[in-house]
Design an enzyme around this catalytic site. Structure first.
Site, PDB file in Angstrom:
ATOM      1  N   ASN A   9      29.802  73.468  55.786  1.00  0.00           N
ATOM      2  CA  ASN A   9      29.122  72.053  56.128  1.00  0.00           C
ATOM      3  C   ASN A   9      29.484  71.247  55.096  1.00  0.00           C
ATOM      4  O   ASN A   9      28.683  71.371  54.034  1.00  0.00           O
ATOM      5  CB  ASN A   9      27.693  71.947  56.474  1.00  0.00           C
ATOM      6  CG  ASN A   9      26.921  70.634  56.595  1.00  0.00           C
ATOM      7  OD1 ASN A   9      27.790  69.817  56.684  1.00  0.00           O
ATOM      8  ND2 ASN A   9      25.722  70.801  56.881  1.00  0.00           N
ATOM      9  N   TRP A  10      30.331  70.517  54.978  1.00  0.00           N
ATOM     10  CA  TRP A  10      30.837  69.829  54.048  1.00  0.00           C
ATOM     11  C   TRP A  10      29.848  68.520  53.799  1.00  0.00           C
ATOM     12  O   TRP A  10      30.163  67.752  52.773  1.00  0.00           O
ATOM     13  CB  TRP A  10      32.311  68.889  54.093  1.00  0.00           C
ATOM     14  CG  TRP A  10      33.111  69.970  53.906  1.00  0.00           C
ATOM     15  CD1 TRP A  10      33.200  71.286  53.645  1.00  0.00           C
ATOM     16  CD2 TRP A  10      34.677  69.932  54.155  1.00  0.00           C
ATOM     17  NE1 TRP A  10      34.379  72.134  53.638  1.00  0.00           N
ATOM     18  CE2 TRP A  10      35.253  71.188  54.115  1.00  0.00           C
ATOM     19  CE3 TRP A  10      35.434  68.577  54.623  1.00  0.00           C
ATOM     20  CZ2 TRP A  10      36.501  71.362  54.221  1.00  0.00           C
ATOM     21  CZ3 TRP A  10      36.812  68.963  54.629  1.00  0.00           C
ATOM     22  CH2 TRP A  10      37.570  70.253  54.219  1.00  0.00           C
ATOM     23  N   GLU A  96      18.636  67.471  57.574  1.00  0.00           N
ATOM     24  CA  GLU A  96      19.112  65.991  56.985  1.00  0.00           C
ATOM     25  C   GLU A  96      18.910  64.955  58.266  1.00  0.00           C
ATOM     26  O   GLU A  96      18.577  63.956  57.822  1.00  0.00           O
ATOM     27  CB  GLU A  96      20.183  66.146  56.215  1.00  0.00           C
ATOM     28  CG  GLU A  96      20.198  66.759  54.868  1.00  0.00           C
ATOM     29  CD  GLU A  96      21.282  67.694  54.509  1.00  0.00           C
ATOM     30  OE1 GLU A  96      22.487  67.242  55.009  1.00  0.00           O
ATOM     31  OE2 GLU A  96      21.070  68.487  53.520  1.00  0.00           O
ATOM     32  N   GLY A 233      26.252  75.187  52.587  1.00  0.00           N
ATOM     33  CA  GLY A 233      26.666  73.622  52.276  1.00  0.00           C
ATOM     34  C   GLY A 233      27.288  73.565  51.026  1.00  0.00           C
ATOM     35  O   GLY A 233      28.604  73.716  50.885  1.00  0.00           O
TER      36      GLY A 233
HETATM   37  P1  13P Z   1      23.333  74.204  50.663  1.00  0.00           P
HETATM   38  O1  13P Z   1      24.294  75.311  50.878  1.00  0.00           O
HETATM   39  O2  13P Z   1      24.140  73.112  49.753  1.00  0.00           O
HETATM   40  O3  13P Z   1      21.836  74.331  50.329  1.00  0.00           O
HETATM   41  O4  13P Z   1      23.117  73.386  52.068  1.00  0.00           O
HETATM   42  C1  13P Z   1      22.803  74.063  53.116  1.00  0.00           C
HETATM   43  C2  13P Z   1      22.977  73.513  54.432  1.00  0.00           C
HETATM   44  O5  13P Z   1      22.274  72.619  54.675  1.00  0.00           O
HETATM   45  C3  13P Z   1      23.975  73.955  55.296  1.00  0.00           C
HETATM   46  O6  13P Z   1      24.039  73.159  56.577  1.00  0.00           O
END
Ligand code: 13P
Length: 252
Positions: A9-10, A96, A233
């Site tokens: 997920n960018w 988010e 992420g």
């Molecule tokens: P991170 O790996 O940056 O914690 O993000 C996880 C995420 O929200 C993937 O959708």
């Protein structure tokens, strides 16, 4: 047998040029792993040009969000119907979206249904906040989000659905969940889906973990029998790190 799935997920990163360079690099690094499905979720603006560049035998694309209506006066929204032929998956209910953009359970449920109707696989993201975790409410939160998010999905459609367990407190914090807790959450999720649809239908759903995954922590999660992959992420923004994570999902 459920195929392992690794999604990068960018989020709101990489313009057209950067996205294209990254994809070129990753396509050159990855063999077409038959036992691992690799998916990239770029911004909506770059999705179409990447769809022309990507080698679908190596990786597929996901949208990070969509709207559930097929057309109409909804300024600024992207209908899931327009993703057809471009993306194979769509993330729905990412924390988010839930907490920054105040998406409701109803929005999420309608988006899951619209994605299935349009033959785009929904990745339903669920997970508890730190307060809910501290109060011991994880199981109830996961059950409620599943019941609501899947409310319009039939048992026959369930195999199209991916569920991503992303505890809110683990996202972007470096505080990744312990493998044992991810295992327990995965079991809770499958048990609840089983309660809603029966054991056989529940076995068709792929369950992922997401939250501060790094190449160093990926193997511990991928060793969990019940878990079918990862939603990555920050570490997916570096093609080398992402490739390393993917290679850990590849057996033999
Ligand atoms: P991170 O790996 O940056 O914690 O993000 C996880 C995420 O929200 C993937 O959708």
């Amino acid at each position: 047998m459920r195929k392992k799935l690794i999604i990068g997920n960018w989020k709101m990163n990489f313009n057209m040029h950067e996205a294209s360079l990254y994809l070129h690099k990753l396509m050159n690094m990855l063999p077409s792993h038959r036992d691992v499905e690799v998916v990239l979720a770029p911004t909506i603006l770059t999705l179409q040009s990447l769809s022309l560049q990507i080698n679908r035998r190596i990786a597929k694309l996901a949208a990070q969000n969509c709207y559930w209506r097929d057309s109409g006066a909804y300024t600024g929204e992207t209908p899931v119907a327009h993703l057809r032929g471009i993306a194979d998956y769509v993330l729905i209910g990412h924390s988010e979206r839930r907490y920054i953009f105040i998406e409701s359970e109803k929005d999420i449920r309608l988006k899951v249904q619209a994605a299935i109707r349009n033959r785009i696989r929904p990745v339903l993201c669920i997970g508890e906040t730190i307060q809910e975790r501290t109060l011991g409410e994880t199981k109830d939160v996961l059950a409620d989000q599943l019941t609501s998010g899947l409310a319009n999905v039939t048992a026959e459609e369930l195999g199209e659905v991916v569920v991503a367990y992303e505890p809110v407190w683990a996202i972007g914090t470096g505080d990744n969940a312990k493998a044992i807790d991810v295992k327990k959450a995965t079991q809770m999720i499958r048990r609840h889906i089983s309660h809603l649809y029966g054991k056989k239908a529940a076995e068709s759903v792929r369950i992922l973990y997401g939250g501060s995954i790094t190449p160093a922590s990926a193997a511990d999660y991928l060793a969990i029998d019940e878990l079918d992959g990862l939603l990555v992420g920050a570490a997916s923004l570096d093609a080398y790190q992402f490739k390393e994570i993917i290679s850990k999902a590849h057996k033999g």
